[in-house]
Scaffold this motif. Structure first.
Motif, PDB file in Angstrom:
ATOM      1  N   SER A 109      33.274  40.726  34.048  1.00 38.93           N
ATOM      2  CA  SER A 109      33.960  42.011  33.986  1.00 38.93           C
ATOM      3  C   SER A 109      33.202  43.064  34.773  1.00 38.93           C
ATOM      4  CB  SER A 109      34.088  42.466  32.523  1.00 38.93           C
ATOM      5  OG  SER A 109      34.576  43.801  32.437  1.00 38.93           O
ATOM      6  N   LEU A 111      32.043  47.061  34.869  1.00 37.10           N
ATOM      7  CA  LEU A 111      31.592  47.941  33.800  1.00 37.10           C
ATOM      8  C   LEU A 111      32.501  49.158  33.718  1.00 37.10           C
ATOM      9  CD1 LEU A 111      29.451  48.653  31.641  1.00 37.10           C
ATOM     10  CD2 LEU A 111      28.182  49.843  33.441  1.00 37.10           C
ATOM     11  N   LEU A 133      30.029  46.712  26.559  1.00 29.44           N
ATOM     12  CA  LEU A 133      28.973  45.746  26.812  1.00 29.44           C
ATOM     13  C   LEU A 133      28.219  45.545  25.508  1.00 29.44           C
ATOM     14  CD1 LEU A 133      26.597  46.089  29.950  1.00 29.44           C
ATOM     15  CD2 LEU A 133      26.512  44.321  28.199  1.00 29.44           C
ATOM     16  N   SER A 156      26.866  39.293  28.254  1.00 21.63           N
ATOM     17  CA  SER A 156      27.459  40.058  27.155  1.00 21.63           C
ATOM     18  C   SER A 156      28.265  39.104  26.292  1.00 21.63           C
ATOM     19  CB  SER A 156      28.365  41.173  27.699  1.00 21.63           C
ATOM     20  OG  SER A 156      28.908  41.945  26.651  1.00 21.63           O
ATOM     21  N   VAL A 159      33.401  41.554  26.301  1.00 21.59           N
ATOM     22  CA  VAL A 159      33.692  42.457  27.415  1.00 21.59           C
ATOM     23  C   VAL A 159      35.137  42.917  27.318  1.00 21.59           C
ATOM     24  CG1 VAL A 159      32.013  41.390  28.962  1.00 21.59           C
ATOM     25  CG2 VAL A 159      34.363  40.549  28.950  1.00 21.59           C
ATOM     26  N   THR A 164      38.721  42.073  35.123  1.00 20.13           N
ATOM     27  CA  THR A 164      37.945  40.883  34.776  1.00 20.13           C
ATOM     28  C   THR A 164      38.446  39.653  35.518  1.00 20.13           C
ATOM     29  OG1 THR A 164      37.559  41.787  32.572  1.00 20.13           O
ATOM     30  CG2 THR A 164      37.198  39.443  32.846  1.00 20.13           C
ATOM     31  N   ASP A 197      40.602  40.927  23.264  1.00 21.72           N
ATOM     32  CA  ASP A 197      39.432  40.629  24.088  1.00 21.72           C
ATOM     33  C   ASP A 197      38.300  40.025  23.254  1.00 21.72           C
ATOM     34  OD1 ASP A 197      39.078  43.039  22.769  1.00 21.72           O
ATOM     35  OD2 ASP A 197      38.763  44.218  24.579  1.00 21.72           O
ATOM     36  N   CYS A 201      36.749  36.321  23.847  1.00 23.45           N
ATOM     37  CA  CYS A 201      35.313  36.174  24.113  1.00 23.45           C
ATOM     38  C   CYS A 201      34.640  35.290  23.067  1.00 23.45           C
ATOM     39  CB  CYS A 201      34.652  37.538  24.180  1.00 23.45           C
ATOM     40  SG  CYS A 201      35.095  38.503  25.657  1.00 23.45           S
ATOM     41  N   VAL A 213      28.814  41.010  32.666  1.00 20.25           N
ATOM     42  CA  VAL A 213      29.287  42.305  33.138  1.00 20.25           C
ATOM     43  C   VAL A 213      28.485  42.660  34.387  1.00 20.25           C
ATOM     44  CG1 VAL A 213      29.501  44.769  32.651  1.00 20.25           C
ATOM     45  CG2 VAL A 213      29.938  43.105  30.838  1.00 20.25           C
ATOM     46  N   THR A 215      27.271  45.367  36.281  1.00 20.34           N
ATOM     47  CA  THR A 215      27.110  46.811  36.122  1.00 20.34           C
ATOM     48  C   THR A 215      27.100  47.541  37.466  1.00 20.34           C
ATOM     49  OG1 THR A 215      24.677  46.839  36.128  1.00 20.34           O
ATOM     50  CG2 THR A 215      25.770  46.387  34.027  1.00 20.34           C
TER      51      THR A 215
END
Length: 230
Positions: A109, A111, A133, A156, A159, A164, A197, A201, A213, A215
């Motif tokens: 994903s 951020l 996160l 993470s 997310v 994504t 989500d 996950c 993630v 960033t």
């Protein structure tokens, strides 16, 4: 001078689509999203198709998109979810794809942030936005400078799914339903509501998949009701 005969001529385009873009959307899509989406560039020589699901609960919409994605032949390289409240930079998908194709993550994903919790006290009224996160062993959300450095791609456990990339192999591994929103009983006998989500996950993590993630790839998150941007 007679031209040389060429027996084989390469024609056509790439047979395999790079991205299937899934857009769960409601009937009113912000103009700001349209502008950002039009500016969003794909990597060179990459192709995409889209599936748009209108006015459907987001868990159901994502599950439908994932199911249709896995029916494609040849199968697109990635499923790419794009939320209609995202305002990505023009190169956000290019940068996310470059990180994803290195192969470390099954789900990756960008951020982005959600609105910070607000309480009744003065101390919490101006709560800062929260990065999407989270990691199980760390209370609360991960904080830049404390849990990760700016620009890192970090692991993470949960997310957001609105910008994504997902590999088809992990979808096949976890099985349907891939996404689901609803209540669930706890071990203590209580009930909590999980988001689609978090449900996804959790299944990815239980199957041994890796979630990350990037960033370095940041997207603005637009709240149509309040016109706030995080």
């Amino acid at each position: 001078m007679k031209p040389e005969k060429i027996d084989k001529v390469m024609t056509g385009v790439h047979k395999r689509i790079t991205f299937l873009v899934g857009l769960p959307a409601f009937d009113t899509v912000p103009t700001m999203f349209h502008i950002s989406a039009q500016r969003l560039q794909q990597p060179v020589n990459c192709l995409s198709e889209q599936i748009v699901v209108l006015n459907t609960e987001v868990g159901e919409a994502r599950n439908y998109i994932a199911t249709e994605y896995l029916k494609k032949d040849p199968l697109p390289e990635f499923l790419f979810f794009l939320g209609t409240d995202m305002l990505p930079g023009w190169d956000a998908l290019i940068n996310l794809w470059e990180i994803m194709r290195k192969g470390e993550f099954d789900v990756l994903s960008a951020l982005y942030y959600i609105k910070g919790a607000k309480g009744s006290s003065q101390e919490t009224q101006g709560a800062p936005p929260i990065p999407i996160l989270w990691r199980t062993e760390i209370p609360g959300f991960l904080r830049e400078g404390e849990h990760y450095k700016a620009g890192e791609t970090v692991h993470s456990d949960i997310v957001g799914l609105d910008f994504t990339l997902i590999r088809p192999s992990i979808l096949k591994k976890i099985g349907s339903p891939y996404f689901k929103t609803g209540p669930s009983a706890t071990e203590e006998g209580g009930v909590f509501v999980y988001t689609e989500d978090a449900f996804f996950c959790r299944k990815v993590k239980d199957a041994g998949g890796k979630i990350g993630v990037a960033t370095s790839v940041r997207c603005a998150h637009f709240y149509p009701d309040t016109h706030e941007i995080f």
